[in-house]
Write a protein that holds these residues in place. Sequence first.
Motif, PDB file in Angstrom:
ATOM      1  N   ALA A  29     -25.650 -93.635  33.458  1.00 15.89           N
ATOM      2  CA  ALA A  29     -25.262 -93.152  34.783  1.00 15.89           C
ATOM      3  C   ALA A  29     -26.141 -91.981  35.210  1.00 15.89           C
ATOM      4  N   ALA A  30     -26.422 -91.069  34.280  1.00 13.89           N
ATOM      5  CA  ALA A  30     -27.264 -89.922  34.605  1.00 13.89           C
ATOM      6  C   ALA A  30     -28.695 -90.353  34.900  1.00 13.89           C
ATOM      7  N   ILE A  31     -29.216 -91.304  34.129  1.00 12.30           N
ATOM      8  CA  ILE A  31     -30.571 -91.804  34.371  1.00 12.30           C
ATOM      9  C   ILE A  31     -30.630 -92.528  35.706  1.00 12.30           C
ATOM     10  N   SER A  32     -29.603 -93.305  36.015  1.00 14.31           N
ATOM     11  CA  SER A  32     -29.554 -94.014  37.293  1.00 14.31           C
ATOM     12  C   SER A  32     -29.543 -93.029  38.459  1.00 14.31           C
ATOM     13  N   ASP A  33     -28.758 -91.969  38.346  1.00 12.45           N
ATOM     14  CA  ASP A  33     -28.703 -90.958  39.407  1.00 12.45           C
ATOM     15  C   ASP A  33     -30.039 -90.251  39.561  1.00 12.45           C
ATOM     16  N   ALA A  34     -30.688 -89.959  38.443  1.00 10.29           N
ATOM     17  CA  ALA A  34     -31.963 -89.245  38.482  1.00 10.29           C
ATOM     18  C   ALA A  34     -33.064 -90.093  39.112  1.00 10.29           C
ATOM     19  N   ARG A  82     -35.985-102.232  35.507  1.00  4.69           N
ATOM     20  CA  ARG A  82     -35.482-100.909  35.885  1.00  4.69           C
ATOM     21  C   ARG A  82     -34.996-100.128  34.664  1.00  4.69           C
ATOM     22  N   HIS A  83     -34.563-100.837  33.650  1.00  4.29           N
ATOM     23  CA  HIS A  83     -34.025-100.222  32.428  1.00  4.29           C
ATOM     24  C   HIS A  83     -35.144 -99.770  31.508  1.00  4.29           C
ATOM     25  N   GLY A  84     -36.266-100.472  31.538  1.00  9.03           N
ATOM     26  CA  GLY A  84     -37.383-100.157  30.657  1.00  9.03           C
ATOM     27  C   GLY A  84     -38.673 -99.977  31.430  1.00  9.03           C
ATOM     28  N   LYS A  85     -39.736-100.597  30.964  1.00  7.64           N
ATOM     29  CA  LYS A  85     -41.032-100.483  31.617  1.00  7.64           C
ATOM     30  C   LYS A  85     -41.117-101.420  32.822  1.00  7.64           C
ATOM     31  N   PHE A  86     -41.629-100.893  33.925  1.00  3.69           N
ATOM     32  CA  PHE A  86     -41.775-101.705  35.130  1.00  3.69           C
ATOM     33  C   PHE A  86     -43.092-102.470  35.079  1.00  3.69           C
ATOM     34  N   ARG A  87     -43.006-103.779  35.291  1.00  2.00           N
ATOM     35  CA  ARG A  87     -44.197-104.634  35.307  1.00  2.00           C
ATOM     36  C   ARG A  87     -44.228-105.340  36.655  1.00  2.00           C
ATOM     37  N   PRO A  88     -45.129-104.924  37.543  1.00  2.00           N
ATOM     38  CA  PRO A  88     -45.084-105.359  38.943  1.00  2.00           C
ATOM     39  C   PRO A  88     -45.227-106.855  39.179  1.00  2.00           C
TER      40      PRO A  88
END
Length: 260
Positions: A29-34, A82-88
Amino acid sequence: MASSATPSPDTISDSELHHYLERYPACIAAISDARGAKPGQISLAALDQYRYGAALNTFGSGTPDAAMGLADVKQLVEWKLRHGKFRPTLMKLVSSNEPDFVEDIIRQAVKHHHDKSDVPGALNILTKLKGIGPATASLLLAVHDPDHVIFFADEAFYWLCCDGSKAPIKYSQKEYTELNARAQALARRLAVKAVDIERVAFVLMTQPRDDKANPAGVTKLPTGPRAATTGKKPPAKRKSPVENPSAEVPVRRSKRGKQA
């Protein structure tokens, strides 16, 4: 190397593991808010609720109520990005699969795993889909069998296979076989589920310190005795030439003129 405050998967106790598992909701939740979310974009917290809530309820019972389709896969891939590394380019590749083909491949993989308990074989079937490598394939299979199959997350691999060190990952079948074997060993030792180990690893590798006031580790608190009383970091200590042999002793020059 792992932080001294980070328990080893070989020695972590049942109470320790459940302590970190209980911290996962506040951590995400804190990571999502940040991180926030763009207009029209689903938040990480909402995606996480789907990944560990609705998706498991729908597909993780052993006898799924429905076949997993392309829309489900895309939502899980969005969570992964979104949870880990973003790969476009990953979502574009996944979206290019034909819906009927997606359902058929996933049905084949789940049946193969159910009939033969063959995780590598099931992953090989799933990687026939465009954009689905071993890591994403493990996510799709883990949703169908959360008790025994762990998602190939970076954090899980770092904790279980690298002693907490963030070593390079090739995302190969060989690496995943090692990860799943270690996860199963821990699951047997403490009688826990693979999906729980996955979330514990995420907490440990994103915020290893046991700081209840900062459960997600979004901001780093100052350290040192002076910082504890003033709230500021103490000034860096200047090293003497003895402490730093490479430092040169400055030459005292005459005020009557500079050397060329």
